[in-house]
Design an enzyme around this catalytic site. Structure first.
Site, PDB file in Angstrom:
ATOM      1  N   ASP A  95       0.792  -1.229   0.000  1.00 44.07           N
ATOM      2  CA  ASP A  95       0.000   0.000   0.000  1.00 44.07           C
ATOM      3  C   ASP A  95       0.829   1.287   0.000  1.00 44.07           C
ATOM      4  O   ASP A  95       0.397   2.313  -0.490  1.00 44.07           O
ATOM      5  CB  ASP A  95      -0.964   0.027   1.204  1.00 44.07           C
ATOM      6  CG  ASP A  95      -0.239  -0.183   2.537  1.00 44.07           C
ATOM      7  OD1 ASP A  95       0.990  -0.360   2.529  1.00 44.07           O
ATOM      8  OD2 ASP A  95      -0.903  -0.169   3.589  1.00 44.07           O
ATOM      9  N   HIS A  96       2.043   1.227   0.553  1.00 42.19           N
ATOM     10  CA  HIS A  96       2.810   2.472   0.701  1.00 42.19           C
ATOM     11  C   HIS A  96       3.561   2.863  -0.567  1.00 42.19           C
ATOM     12  O   HIS A  96       3.893   4.028  -0.746  1.00 42.19           O
ATOM     13  CB  HIS A  96       3.834   2.335   1.835  1.00 42.19           C
ATOM     14  CG  HIS A  96       3.231   2.459   3.202  1.00 42.19           C
ATOM     15  ND1 HIS A  96       2.305   1.574   3.691  1.00 42.19           N
ATOM     16  CD2 HIS A  96       3.429   3.365   4.187  1.00 42.19           C
ATOM     17  CE1 HIS A  96       1.969   1.933   4.921  1.00 42.19           C
ATOM     18  NE2 HIS A  96       2.636   3.019   5.245  1.00 42.19           N
ATOM     19  N   ASP A 160       3.631  -1.059  11.679  1.00 36.57           N
ATOM     20  CA  ASP A 160       3.176   0.257  11.254  1.00 36.57           C
ATOM     21  C   ASP A 160       2.492   0.875  12.464  1.00 36.57           C
ATOM     22  O   ASP A 160       1.730   0.201  13.164  1.00 36.57           O
ATOM     23  CB  ASP A 160       2.167   0.132  10.104  1.00 36.57           C
ATOM     24  CG  ASP A 160       1.880   1.489   9.508  1.00 36.57           C
ATOM     25  OD1 ASP A 160       2.436   1.808   8.446  1.00 36.57           O
ATOM     26  OD2 ASP A 160       1.097   2.243  10.129  1.00 36.57           O
ATOM     27  N   ARG A 449      -1.339  12.484   9.992  1.00 33.84           N
ATOM     28  CA  ARG A 449      -0.075  13.196  10.232  1.00 33.84           C
ATOM     29  C   ARG A 449       0.036  14.393   9.307  1.00 33.84           C
ATOM     30  O   ARG A 449      -0.360  14.332   8.153  1.00 33.84           O
ATOM     31  CB  ARG A 449       1.106  12.276   9.940  1.00 33.84           C
ATOM     32  CG  ARG A 449       1.100  11.123  10.871  1.00 33.84           C
ATOM     33  CD  ARG A 449       2.488  10.600  11.106  1.00 33.84           C
ATOM     34  NE  ARG A 449       2.381   9.696  12.213  1.00 33.84           N
ATOM     35  CZ  ARG A 449       2.742   8.430  12.175  1.00 33.84           C
ATOM     36  NH1 ARG A 449       3.318   7.944  11.101  1.00 33.84           N
ATOM     37  NH2 ARG A 449       2.578   7.681  13.224  1.00 33.84           N
ATOM     38  N   SER A 643       6.486   7.304  13.353  1.00 37.63           N
ATOM     39  CA  SER A 643       6.185   5.999  12.774  1.00 37.63           C
ATOM     40  C   SER A 643       6.956   4.868  13.422  1.00 37.63           C
ATOM     41  O   SER A 643       7.780   5.066  14.307  1.00 37.63           O
ATOM     42  CB  SER A 643       6.496   6.039  11.282  1.00 37.63           C
ATOM     43  OG  SER A 643       7.861   5.776  11.086  1.00 37.63           O
ATOM     44  N   ARG A 645       8.903   2.888  11.656  1.00 37.06           N
ATOM     45  CA  ARG A 645       9.971   2.452  10.745  1.00 37.06           C
ATOM     46  C   ARG A 645      11.288   2.248  11.492  1.00 37.06           C
ATOM     47  O   ARG A 645      11.845   3.147  12.087  1.00 37.06           O
ATOM     48  CB  ARG A 645      10.121   3.429   9.572  1.00 37.06           C
ATOM     49  CG  ARG A 645      10.594   4.803   9.953  1.00 37.06           C
ATOM     50  CD  ARG A 645      10.464   5.765   8.773  1.00 37.06           C
ATOM     51  NE  ARG A 645       9.070   6.076   8.539  1.00 37.06           N
ATOM     52  CZ  ARG A 645       8.619   7.266   8.119  1.00 37.06           C
ATOM     53  NH1 ARG A 645       9.448   8.242   7.841  1.00 37.06           N
ATOM     54  NH2 ARG A 645       7.338   7.478   7.936  1.00 37.06           N
TER      55      ARG A 645
HETATM   56  C1  MIC Z   1       3.568   6.449   8.392  1.00 36.06           C
HETATM   57  O1  MIC Z   1       2.379   6.723   8.469  1.00 36.06           O
HETATM   58  O2  MIC Z   1       4.479   7.237   8.696  1.00 36.06           O
HETATM   59  C2  MIC Z   1       3.963   5.062   7.947  1.00 36.06           C
HETATM   60  C3  MIC Z   1       4.635   5.182   6.670  1.00 36.06           C
HETATM   61  O3  MIC Z   1       2.799   4.289   7.754  1.00 36.06           O
HETATM   62  C4  MIC Z   1       4.849   4.465   9.028  1.00 36.06           C
HETATM   63  C5  MIC Z   1       5.495   3.207   8.667  1.00 36.06           C
HETATM   64  C6  MIC Z   1       6.632   3.388   7.720  1.00 36.06           C
HETATM   65  O4  MIC Z   1       7.456   4.254   7.922  1.00 36.06           O
HETATM   66  O5  MIC Z   1       6.711   2.604   6.783  1.00 36.06           O
HETATM   67  C7  MIC Z   1       4.169   4.256  10.358  1.00 36.06           C
HETATM   68  O6  MIC Z   1       3.278   4.991  10.705  1.00 36.06           O
HETATM   69  O7  MIC Z   1       4.596   3.380  11.140  1.00 36.06           O
HETATM   70 FE1  SF4 Z   2      -0.509   4.695   5.047  1.00 36.43          FE
HETATM   71 FE2  SF4 Z   2       0.709   5.427   7.328  1.00 36.43          FE
HETATM   72 FE3  SF4 Z   2      -0.766   7.163   5.903  1.00 36.43          FE
HETATM   73 FE4  SF4 Z   2      -1.939   5.225   7.172  1.00 36.43          FE
HETATM   74  S1  SF4 Z   2      -0.783   6.869   8.098  1.00 36.43           S
HETATM   75  S2  SF4 Z   2      -2.376   5.870   5.068  1.00 36.43           S
HETATM   76  S3  SF4 Z   2      -0.501   3.534   6.955  1.00 36.43           S
HETATM   77  S4  SF4 Z   2       1.137   6.178   5.281  1.00 36.43           S
END
Ligand code: MIC
Ligand code: SF4
Length: 755
Positions: A95-96, A160, A449, A643, A645
């Site tokens: 999805d990302h 995640d 975010r 996140s 990550r």
């Molecule tokens: C995000 O919303 O920042 C992400 C991308 O979903 C991250 C995970 C990632 O960095 O791949 C998260 O929220 O954990």
């Molecule tokens: Fe994707 Fe993270 Fe955004 Fe949710 S917050 S849509 S998991 S990038």
């Protein structure tokens, strides 16, 4: 019929005895959070009680979810663990890695063209080790989990931070780094500090323009981005029962933005309706049989102050619509006050884009409520002032919304329907050709975010978070300070018109439908599948074990003293860098490039103490590494917020940083540092942060005596030869010190497996 129904029934079978035992041991009625935690101990029936915020506890989660951007590192680590199959049901979701540019069809094809190597890698590893695979376009991990896997009373982890979304279906669902997921995939316990408990009592009922999103925007305003750290937020009360299941998911989802370990709601009729609508009557029937275990005890909810560490009460009937932002999700403003506050702060009042979607707000209900506003614009002769983009949460939602005419309403407003994926929410939004020099502007979205540069890479984009229906209204008006409750708009005929309150459907009246949901089940036996990684690949790199840092660290240099907010986006940016998530050396070239250097207020410009010259952070760090000089990173409060990550820990580790010393950490990031065998430390005296100078050298005086509960001592030598001795705290327990001694948690698993 649900996936893994037997596993769910097994959980329900053992729950009652475990909960009764926990009640007996603690000698008090239990919150829902405690019921789920105590019924998921590795030891089975509890034999002891735990101290909230103190005890480390071994848990046995029921399932795991991985998303493509984090799954690569998680699975690369799992491949080293020496196991044949994952020990608990696990799924991978693509999805990302899908950009939002032109529209769903061509964007998805483009993602397949550019990231096929990664998708193929993830699919074949999933097949080999028995993971379910959701292909690109199937949907955003957390919506797909809510629709298919979440179940009341269950415990899951996911790589995640928004895994917490599944709290909307009464789970304890927690975001973790890949190395934590590897533990559970390898059949080992998952360790977590027993969380504190925050109770949120919801009274009254939502109405008019107020949405579930406003509950969490309000809570974020109260608790701030770190107020939930180390705690589970449990919602209860009449107001909770009156909300839809996906609305509850929205609230739990954004619990990540207040740093909460997770959030949850007790099982109720809205969850039952959702389970039945998503073809899981078997789960609903099973849950109904153990209903009393799937919510907090009545005494707890009657006297919450006695049982929670903190209680917040919100009257939904009085709650007003909110818009939070810019640059941080906890800066809460009531819609009617936006004009004054935005003008005072010089936030652009003209809005260029309204985006609906993300894992937070992309359910059928969300789309239907936003569509009810969009439809009025068409019917009342209004032209939208801002551009509109929609990311449905899953193929099931998209297909159903298309069937029911919701998508065509948005298209009538010239909206772009992007792929069922993260898209703009994770910086995969090709909005500008040169984002760094793009103009100051405002956008509104229903995501979670809004850190600087997050959506489009433009540091001048002021992103505001609000409900999908409010996004629609603001996009139509083109004004950040538009208040649909009081304000009118001028239509094509020059008439003044008002938008009526949104209406929506909790669940599709004709049921959900989908042709190809995008799921690929693993074969019964995948052991014959060969995983090939091209050694010249730019996208995937097999991992080399990290060497232990050792007990003697002398002469370490300061890489950077970061000032203010330093989220994982600052440490390892997403957007264009997502393509290197499976290649540790390549992605390391973005390490800490977003962090602000406290000595010159610039990003990505630090002093190389070996040459005295200023350079980019990754280059400078590579120079230290080449010279065999260890380094440390110093930071402010809530370092690593954002996140899950683990790249934000693995990259500095790979480049030779040995310690991160900060005022405070975000939970997942602190664990990620520990897992990778690094030192994650906090100042005993926060003011010692001010003592750190640009030319400092650090000697770890007593690392040989690294012991749980005992602060460490660092001697800091400044350029003028003067010295400061500073004390630093750590939260390592004996097992975690063992990870440090072995170079990483994974090194230890490998050793134990080989034994
Ligand atoms: C995000 O919303 O920042 C992400 C991308 O979903 C991250 C995970 C990632 O960095 O791949 C998260 O929220 O954990
Ligand atoms: Fe994707 Fe993270 Fe955004 Fe949710 S917050 S849509 S998991 S990038």
């Amino acid at each position: 019929m649900a996936f893994d129904i037997d596993m769910i029934k097994d959980v329900y079978k053992t729950m009652g005895d475990r909960i009764n035992k926990a009640r007996e041991l603690t000698g008090k009625p239990l919150t829902l959070s405690e019921k789920i935690l105590y019924s998921h101990l590795t030891e089975g029936i509890p034999s002891q009680t735990f101290e909230r915020g103190k005890s480390y506890v071994d848990f046995a989660p029921d399932r795991i979810a991985l998303q493509d951007a984090t799954a690569q590192m998680a699975l690369l680590q799992f491949m080293q663990a020496g196991k044949k199959k994952v020990a608990v049901p696990t799924t991978t979701h693509c999805d990302h890695l899908i950009q939002a540019k032109i529209g769903a069809k061509s964007d998805l094809q483009n993602a397949l063209n550019t990231s096929n190597e990664v998708f193929n890698f993830l699919e074949s590893v999933s097949r080999k080790y028995g993971l379910g695979f959701w292909k690109p376009g199937a949907g955003i991990i957390h919506q797909v989990v809510l629709e298919n896997y979440a179940f009341p009373g269950g415990m899951m982890i996911g790589t995640d931070s928004h895994t917490v979304n599944a709290g909307g279906l009464g789970m304890v669902a927690i975001g973790v780094g890949g190395a934590d997921a590897v533990d559970v995939m390898a059949g080992m316990p998952w360790e977590l500090k027993f969380p504190k408990l925050i109770g949120v009592k919801l009274t009254g009922k939502l109405s008019g323009w107020t949405a579930p999103k406003d509950v969490i925007l309000k809570v974020a305003g109260i608790l701030t981005v770190k107020g939930g750290t180390g705690a589970i937020v449990e919602y209860f009360g009449e107001g909770a029962k009156s909300m839809s299941c996906t609305g509850k998911g929205t609230i739990c989802n954004m619990g990540a933005e207040i740093g909460a370990t997770t959030s949850t709601f007790g099982y109720d009729e809205s969850m039952e309706r959702y389970l039945r609508a998503t073809d899981r009557s078997d789960v609903a029937d099973a849950a109904n049989e153990v209903k009393e275990h799937l919510t907090g005890d009545a005494e707890v909810y009657a006297n919450p102050e006695q049982y929670f560490d903190q209680v917040i009460e919100i009257n939904l009937s009085e709650l007003e619509p909110h818009i939070n932002g810019p640059f941080t999700p906890d800066l809460a403003t009531v819609v009617g006050e936006m004009n004054e506050i935005a003008t005072k702060n010089d936030w652009p009042l003209d809005v260029e884009w309204g985006l609906i979607g993300s894992c937070t707000n992309s359910s059928y209900e969300d789309l239907s409520r936003a569509a009810s506003i969009a439809k009025q614009a068409v019917d009342k002769g209004l032209e939208t002032k801002a551009q509109f983009g929609i990311n449905p949460g899953s193929e099931q939602v998209r297909f159903t919304a298309e069937r029911d005419g919701l998508l065509s309403i948005f298209e009538d407003l010239d909206a772009t329907i992007f792929t069922n994926a993260c898209g703009p929410c994770i910086g995969q939004w090709a909005r500008y050709s040169d984002p760094k020099n793009a103009p100051k502007n405002s956008i509104v979205h229903s995501f979670n975010r809004n850190f600087a540069k997050r959506a489009d890479g433009n540091p001048n984009t002021h992103a505001f978070v609000t409900s999908p229906e409010m996004v629609a209204a603001i996009a139509i008006s083109g004004r950040l300070d538009f208040n649909p409750i009081t304000d009118t708009l001028t239509n094509k005929n020059g008439e003044q018109v008002k938008l009526d309150e949104p209406t929506g459907m909790e669940l599709p009246a004709r049921g959900f439908d989908v042709e190809d949901a995008g799921f690929i089940a693993p074969p019964e036996d995948g052991s014959g599948i060969d995983i090939k990684v091209n050694p010249d690949s730019k996208r995937i790199q097999l991992l080399e074990p990290f060497n232990p840092i050792g007990a003697s660290v002398k002469g370490a240099k300061l890489l950077i003293k970061a000032k203010g907010k330093c989220t994982t986006d600052h440490i390892s940016m997403a957007g264009p860098w997502l393509r290197f998530r499976g290649h540790l050396d390549n992605i390391s070239n973005n390490t800490l490039t977003g962090a602000i250097n406290a000595f010159n207020d610039k990003s990505d410009t630090v002093k190389n103490q070996l040459t005295g010259e200023y350079g980019a952070v990754p280059d400078t760090q590579r120079a230290y590494k080449a010279a065999g000089v260890p380094t440390i990173v110093v930071g402010d409060h809530n370092y690593g917020e954002g996140s899950s990550r683990e790249h934000a820990a693995m990259q500095p580790r790979h480049l030779g940083v040995i310690a991160v010393l900060v005022k405070s950490f975000a939970r997942i990031h602190e664990t990620n540092l520990k897992k990778q065998g690094m030192l994650g430390l906090t100042f005993v005296n926060e003011t010692d942060y001010d003592k750190i100078r640009e030319d400092d050298t650090f000697d770890f005086v007593d690392l040989a005596d690294f012991t749980p509960g005992k602060p460490l001592t660092i001697e800091v030598t400044h350029a003028d030869e003067s010295k400061d001795t500073i004390l630093v705290n750590h939260t390592y327990n004996a097992g975690q010190i063992d990870w440090f001694k072995h170079g990483s948690a994974l090194n230890l698993i490998k050793k134990e497996n080989a034994a």
